[in-house]
Every structure is written in C-alpha cells, then in structure tokens.
Design a protein around this motif. Structure first.
Motif, short mmCIF file in Angstrom:
data_model
loop_
_atom_site.label_atom_id
_atom_site.label_comp_id
_atom_site.label_asym_id
_atom_site.label_seq_id
_atom_site.Cartn_x
_atom_site.Cartn_y
_atom_site.Cartn_z
N GLU A 142 0.83 -1.20 0.00
CA GLU A 142 0.00 0.00 0.00
C GLU A 142 0.87 1.25 0.00
N ASP A 143 0.42 2.29 -0.70
CA ASP A 143 1.20 3.53 -0.81
C ASP A 143 0.92 4.51 0.31
N LEU A 144 -0.11 4.25 1.10
CA LEU A 144 -0.46 5.12 2.22
C LEU A 144 -1.22 4.30 3.26
N PRO A 145 -1.28 4.78 4.49
CA PRO A 145 -2.05 4.06 5.50
C PRO A 145 -3.52 3.94 5.09
N GLU A 146 -4.12 2.81 5.41
CA GLU A 146 -5.51 2.58 5.06
C GLU A 146 -6.42 3.67 5.62
N SER A 147 -6.14 4.10 6.85
CA SER A 147 -7.00 5.10 7.49
C SER A 147 -7.02 6.41 6.71
N HIS A 148 -5.91 6.75 6.04
CA HIS A 148 -5.87 7.98 5.25
C HIS A 148 -6.74 7.84 4.00
N ALA A 149 -6.68 6.67 3.37
CA ALA A 149 -7.54 6.41 2.21
C ALA A 149 -9.00 6.36 2.64
N MET A 150 -9.25 5.82 3.82
CA MET A 150 -10.62 5.75 4.35
C MET A 150 -11.17 7.16 4.60
N SER A 151 -10.33 8.02 5.17
CA SER A 151 -10.75 9.39 5.45
C SER A 151 -11.09 10.12 4.16
N LYS A 152 -10.26 9.95 3.14
CA LYS A 152 -10.50 10.58 1.84
C LYS A 152 -11.84 10.12 1.27
N TYR A 153 -12.11 8.83 1.37
CA TYR A 153 -13.37 8.25 0.86
C TYR A 153 -14.57 8.89 1.55
N LEU A 154 -14.50 9.02 2.86
CA LEU A 154 -15.61 9.60 3.62
C LEU A 154 -15.79 11.08 3.32
#
Length: 253
Positions: A142-154
C-alpha cells in the motif's frame, strides 16, 4: 462422477480463487491456502489407488480422515457461531470504530472496506453527534495508511473532516482495538468504559471483532456490519473460522 469428486473439487477451488482475484482487482486473503488445497485434492485423485494398495499408507490415510472429520465438525461449529452472531445494532453511540480491510491498487479502499465505510456513512447520518475512528495502518503493498484512504473516501462523500479521528498504526484486528482505544480515550478525555462504541466491520468479522474488543477493555460496545459481497462469502467465512482459532490462541491485549 463419484470417482472424480476430488479432481472436480480441486479444479473448482483453483478456478474460484482465480476468478475471485480477477473480479476483486486485488489479491484476496486466504487465496494461497485454497489453491494449495485444490492442488492437494488433484494430486490425491491420481495417487489414492496406490495408497490403498499399500497397507501402511492406507492405515495412515484412515487416521488422517478421522482427524479431518473431527476438524470439519469443529469448523462447522465455529461457522455456526460466526453466522448467528448479532451483527446489526442501531443504538446511538459516542464513537464509530471502522476497522481496516485493505486497499486496491495501493491507494483505494477495496470492496470489503468500501462496504464498511458506507455503513459508517449510514450511521453518521442517523447520529451526527458521534465521531468516526478510522483504524488502518500501511501494508507493504500500500502507498499510504488505510485510514488515510478511508478518510478521503468519507470526506468525498460529505462526512465532516472534524468528525474523523485517524489511527494509522495497526497491523491486525487486535491492534485495531489496542491503538483505537488510546485515540478514543485521548479524544474523549474519559476512560473507555465511560463511552459507547459502535464497531463497524463486515458481517463475517463481527464475532471475532467482539472477542478482541472485550479482550482490549471495550465494555460498552455493539456491532453494525456491512454485508459481504456474494462471491466473497465462501472464502471470507472459511478464512474467518481459522482466524477465530488464531485469535483465541495468540492475540493478546
């Protein structure tokens, strides 16, 4: 047809995993064990008659079959608990804890994680006074922490950034709860037993999540689970039975 059950089943398992990974766009966890099982079944088909001709090997095969039957019974019992465990509580809580599940193409929440995030959106619409804790570290693929991608999605779907708390240290479900506990207590300025937490995950994961939540000191919690995509049900529920055993034996608070 009965003579070829092992050959057919082995081939179907391998084809299922190949199709699954193509449809999902990323490598699905537990794919390798399923492929290995398929290969073993195919090999067994071609050597089983030779085994039966050898009295020593035949006795060993019978012993293995006994243990496999015992294991199958245990497996089915665990599956029964996983399937029947309560998964959908709409009680209002102070925090929604969304558990990570992996990224597709190194940056985008995978289908399972999208389901969890969509469930979080449902919850925040019904209770906008709560905060969302996103728990997801960065894997090697992964290129970034999952939580950061999750935050972007929300955020792209209208969730207020100020309502989001990021926990990006976890590596497994047990650490999800360990590090999220620290975030919740720091944010609320309260002990964990003084706040209500809703665990948002996928239906197959609800039972084990509850076990690990209790182990990490979560007292006032309930579950809100997203449904598993139909083609992922066989592999996710199978994997989860083994994960429950692993968590019971090795995951400590």
């Amino acid at each position: 047809m009965k003579k070829f059950w092992d050959l057919i089943l082995g081939a179907l398992l391998i084809l299922y995993v190949i199709a699954l990974n193509i449809m999902s766009g990323s490598r699905i966890a537990f794919s390798l064990p399923v492929v290995i099982l398929g290969i073993v079944l195919i090999i067994y088909h071609f050597i089983k008659y030779k085994i039966k001709e050898n009295s020593f090997l035949n006795k060993g095969l019978k012993i293995i079959k006994v243990f496999l039957c015992i294991g199958l019974i245990c497996f089915l019992c665990i599956e029964g608990v996983i399937i029947s465990y309560p998964k959908h509580n709409e009680k209002k809580d102070d925090y929604f804890l969304v558990l990570g599940a992996g990224l597709t193409n190194r940056t985008i929440p995978n289908s399972i994680l999208k389901g969890r995030l969509d469930a979080a959106i449902e919850c925040i619409k019904k209770n906008n006074s709560a905060y969302i804790v996103l728990s997801g570290g960065q894997g090697v693929d992964e290129d970034l922490p999952e939580s950061h991608a999750m935050s972007k999605y929300l955020e792209e779907r209208g969730v207020d950034k100020n309502k989001i708390i990021i926990e990006d240290m976890y590596r497994d479900t047990n650490q999800n709860f360990k590090y999220s506990k620290e975030k919740i207590e720091k944010h609320s300025q309260k002990s964990l037993d003084e706040v209500n937490v809703k665990i948002i995950t996928t239906d197959f994961h609800a039972f084990r999540s509850s076990i690990l939540a209790k182990r990490n000191g979560y007292v006032n919690f309930d579950n809100y689970s997203s449904p598993t995509i139909w083609y992922l049900i066989p592999i996710t529920y199978t994997r989860e039975a083994f994960a429950v055993i692993k968590s019971e034996l090795f995951d400590k608070a």
